[in-house]
Motif scaffolding. Sequence first.
Motif, short mmCIF file in Angstrom:
data_model
loop_
_atom_site.label_atom_id
_atom_site.label_comp_id
_atom_site.label_asym_id
_atom_site.label_seq_id
_atom_site.Cartn_x
_atom_site.Cartn_y
_atom_site.Cartn_z
N CYS A 1 -8.31 21.39 58.19
CA CYS A 1 -8.56 22.82 58.36
C CYS A 1 -7.47 23.45 59.22
CB CYS A 1 -9.94 23.04 58.99
SG CYS A 1 -11.30 22.81 57.81
N VAL A 2 -7.03 22.73 60.25
CA VAL A 2 -5.94 23.24 61.09
C VAL A 2 -4.66 23.39 60.27
CG1 VAL A 2 -4.41 22.62 63.01
CG2 VAL A 2 -6.89 22.41 63.27
N LYS A 3 -4.35 22.41 59.45
CA LYS A 3 -3.16 22.50 58.61
C LYS A 3 -3.28 23.64 57.59
CE LYS A 3 -2.03 17.55 58.78
NZ LYS A 3 -1.99 16.29 58.00
N GLY A 4 -4.46 23.75 56.99
CA GLY A 4 -4.66 24.81 56.00
C GLY A 4 -4.55 26.19 56.61
N PHE A 5 -5.10 26.34 57.82
CA PHE A 5 -5.02 27.64 58.50
C PHE A 5 -3.58 27.97 58.87
CE2 PHE A 5 -6.20 30.31 62.40
CZ PHE A 5 -6.34 31.46 61.64
N ARG A 6 -2.83 26.95 59.29
CA ARG A 6 -1.41 27.17 59.61
C ARG A 6 -0.68 27.70 58.38
NH1 ARG A 6 0.89 21.76 60.64
NH2 ARG A 6 -0.22 21.96 62.62
N SER A 7 -0.91 27.07 57.23
CA SER A 7 -0.25 27.50 56.00
C SER A 7 -0.68 28.92 55.63
CB SER A 7 -0.60 26.53 54.87
OG SER A 7 -0.02 26.93 53.65
N TYR A 8 -1.96 29.24 55.83
CA TYR A 8 -2.45 30.58 55.54
C TYR A 8 -1.74 31.61 56.41
CZ TYR A 8 -5.61 34.60 55.93
OH TYR A 8 -6.12 35.87 55.97
N LEU A 9 -1.63 31.33 57.69
CA LEU A 9 -0.96 32.27 58.61
C LEU A 9 0.49 32.47 58.23
CD1 LEU A 9 -2.48 31.06 62.00
CD2 LEU A 9 -2.98 33.21 60.83
N GLN A 10 1.16 31.40 57.82
CA GLN A 10 2.56 31.51 57.42
C GLN A 10 2.73 32.38 56.18
OE1 GLN A 10 3.10 27.14 57.32
NE2 GLN A 10 4.90 27.44 58.62
N GLY A 11 1.70 32.45 55.37
CA GLY A 11 1.78 33.25 54.14
C GLY A 11 1.44 34.71 54.32
N LEU A 12 0.98 35.09 55.51
CA LEU A 12 0.64 36.49 55.74
C LEU A 12 1.89 37.37 55.77
CD1 LEU A 12 -2.11 36.25 58.53
CD2 LEU A 12 -2.45 36.67 56.08
N GLU A 13 1.74 38.57 55.27
CA GLU A 13 2.87 39.50 55.28
C GLU A 13 3.23 39.92 56.70
OE1 GLU A 13 3.95 43.88 53.39
OE2 GLU A 13 2.46 42.59 52.40
N ASN A 14 2.21 40.08 57.52
CA ASN A 14 2.41 40.47 58.92
C ASN A 14 1.75 39.45 59.84
OD1 ASN A 14 3.72 43.07 58.40
ND2 ASN A 14 1.71 43.71 57.64
N THR A 15 2.51 38.89 60.77
CA THR A 15 1.97 37.92 61.71
C THR A 15 1.01 38.61 62.67
OG1 THR A 15 3.99 36.61 61.60
CG2 THR A 15 2.55 36.23 63.50
N PRO A 16 -0.18 38.04 62.90
CA PRO A 16 -1.11 38.64 63.87
C PRO A 16 -0.45 38.81 65.24
CG PRO A 16 -2.20 36.93 62.60
CD PRO A 16 -0.75 36.85 62.25
N ALA A 17 -0.81 39.89 65.91
CA ALA A 17 -0.19 40.20 67.20
C ALA A 17 -0.39 39.09 68.21
CB ALA A 17 -0.77 41.51 67.73
N GLU A 18 -1.53 38.38 68.12
CA GLU A 18 -1.80 37.31 69.08
C GLU A 18 -0.79 36.17 68.99
OE1 GLU A 18 -5.97 38.56 67.51
OE2 GLU A 18 -3.88 38.57 66.82
#
Length: 696
Positions: free
Chosen positions: A240-257
């Motif tokens: 789940c940690v790896k999958g979430f990392r990949s999901y975040l990398q695919g976002l158009e805009n990185t979350p401010a946090e």
Amino acid sequence: MERGIYFDGWYPNEHCYHPSMPPRRLTMIDDLEDMGGTMLVWAGLGGGSISLAYLEEEAFGQVPARFRQHGYVNDSEFIHHAKDRGIDLFAIVFEAQAWEFPAEIVDGEVLAQNQLRGAAPASTVGLREFSTDTGPASWKAFKHYFPDGLVNSDGEQVVDLWEEVVSRDLDGNPLRAHWVEVDDKGQVCYLADRNNPVWREYLKAIIRIQIDAGAPGIQLDETDVPLLAVRYGGCFCKDCVKGFRSYLQGLENTPAELAGIDLTTFDYRTWLLEQGFRKGVAPQTFPLYGHYTRFQEFSIAETFRELTAYVREYAASKNHAVRIAGNFYDCAPYYDAMVDEVDVLVTEMRETTYQQPWYFRHGVGLSRGKPLVAVENPYGGVTDELLTKLQEGRARDLFRLTIFEASAMGANMSLPYGSWLGTEVKDSYWVPRKLAVEVGQFLKSIDGVTSNRSEHSTAVVYSVASIMRATIDSDQFFDGDRWYKRVEATDSRPASYWETVEHLSRSSRVFDTIVFPDEELRATDVDADSLSRYSTVVVPDAWNVSSGQHEVLVQFLDAGGSVVVHGAYGTELPDGAAARLLEHQGTTIVQAVDAIASVTPDDVVTDLGALAAANIHALDDGTVALHIVNYDYDETSDSIRERSDFTVGVRVTGEVTTAELHAPGQEPAPVPVTVVDGVASVTIPTLATYAIVHLS
């Protein structure tokens, strides 16, 4: 229509011990046939979450002569004989359950399992022993099933399958599927994680054995795993940690946090721990919680598609016809993206009550023309209370209502056959055989006047993207403060869909649910042409509609349709776009849910009152059938209060010359029908629990 039977077959006056059901007997098939069943859910071959070897023994194991004397058969034999009677057994795949049981074993022979008897020193048996080849002597070696072993996402050979596949909390501890563990028995059921590729490979091995055993159906249980782990403070396993990392990398805009953080090595669990978070804290308070649950919405759909594709691929390789059922629990919005992958939808229901026609209308809409089979939920509602009354010789009409309501609404409520009562009640759900046969045979007799298609003027939009977050933030994802204290989400949005459909049902209105999907999960399949059969579309709190969905509604309005809006609409559309709908002459905006019925058509022309509900079924021959269910139960007489000379009208567009009445305990009989100003009216001499008027 499918007629399901909840065929656990757990013993009376005994706990329901997952995952392996009691052995089957040939006389059970006589019962199932007499009950009119066509498919069996939670029905057998469940032991794969103990081990594949255990599952093979369920499927093909030798049956001692002493047991043959009484008609016992193994599961593959039972499947064959049930199929000969036209009954499909759906083998159950417990996707969230990874088991270890207490056992007593001497020289490889199991002397006791689950229920110990002091025959030998206590040990354990389950997935750990299977993967380490330390299980019973009768079990084939792990490499028999996986010649090259199983390799996890880190490239490591799996040495302990049980520990490998578990969901984990923020501190890295295993999560448990507590809802299937019976207390004080030494059972441990880990909450397995479908994001883990090792577990998916293991589930595929279960499916292979079930298909080899001849199962005509495969039922995938716990289809929302591991999103459901949020309820227990997870999941933070490595996958789940790896999958979430990949999901975040695919976002158009990185979350401010995450500004300035290297996402190529980002570890969500470690990141939260470094900020002082620990288990026992509501996940809703975690930074990135919204993104994390969004990632899981994508992942459960993706991994579910992988498994269903494999079922069909392997079955085709064996030239074996198979259907797939998915347990979509309470028909929540995140299941919508999975509907196309199944042939039958099964709903375990969040809560089982004596009156919830709106729930079944919702489920039929979500099913999009596929059969919907419901089973009772022992942890929510009236099931335990109802069983107690039945055991006392009471509540026959209440039981009939639980079955008839679903049929009236275009779904099927399965008949119980030793079905599940959870882990706290030492019993299972049986009803008197005569009652089960009576109800089942009536459902069979009305098959020709029953449909999951309707003839209604009103549709209610179920906006998946608008209601998704409200569902995940609801009390469904916590357990009465057992795992953490619930915190209300600060950015939650109103969702009046459920209030709307209940209000319509209680106001003598009939309706369809139309799904507007979350287009990032599934493409919209609704267009203006498919809406043209309705005169009115109700849109409750659909704040997150896509431009395409908005255009469909505007086209419907431009073609002369009416739209009723409650709550927010189209707030995510480009500035000013929503005005095309909100300011259209065909749009009515209501401020309160209880005003909606007054601006929707009355296809059923009568005041049913709050204790009845109706539905108009569209039949294959072009005719229609009005189904009415009566909830007016009198505790003193222990029966439904009958309505005498009950007159009801149905708005019709074609010619109607005859009407036939179907009711439990009666032969079909003609009734006079009159048609005035497009309303076909009949008088039902006696409306008891359920009546059907076939207009032709």
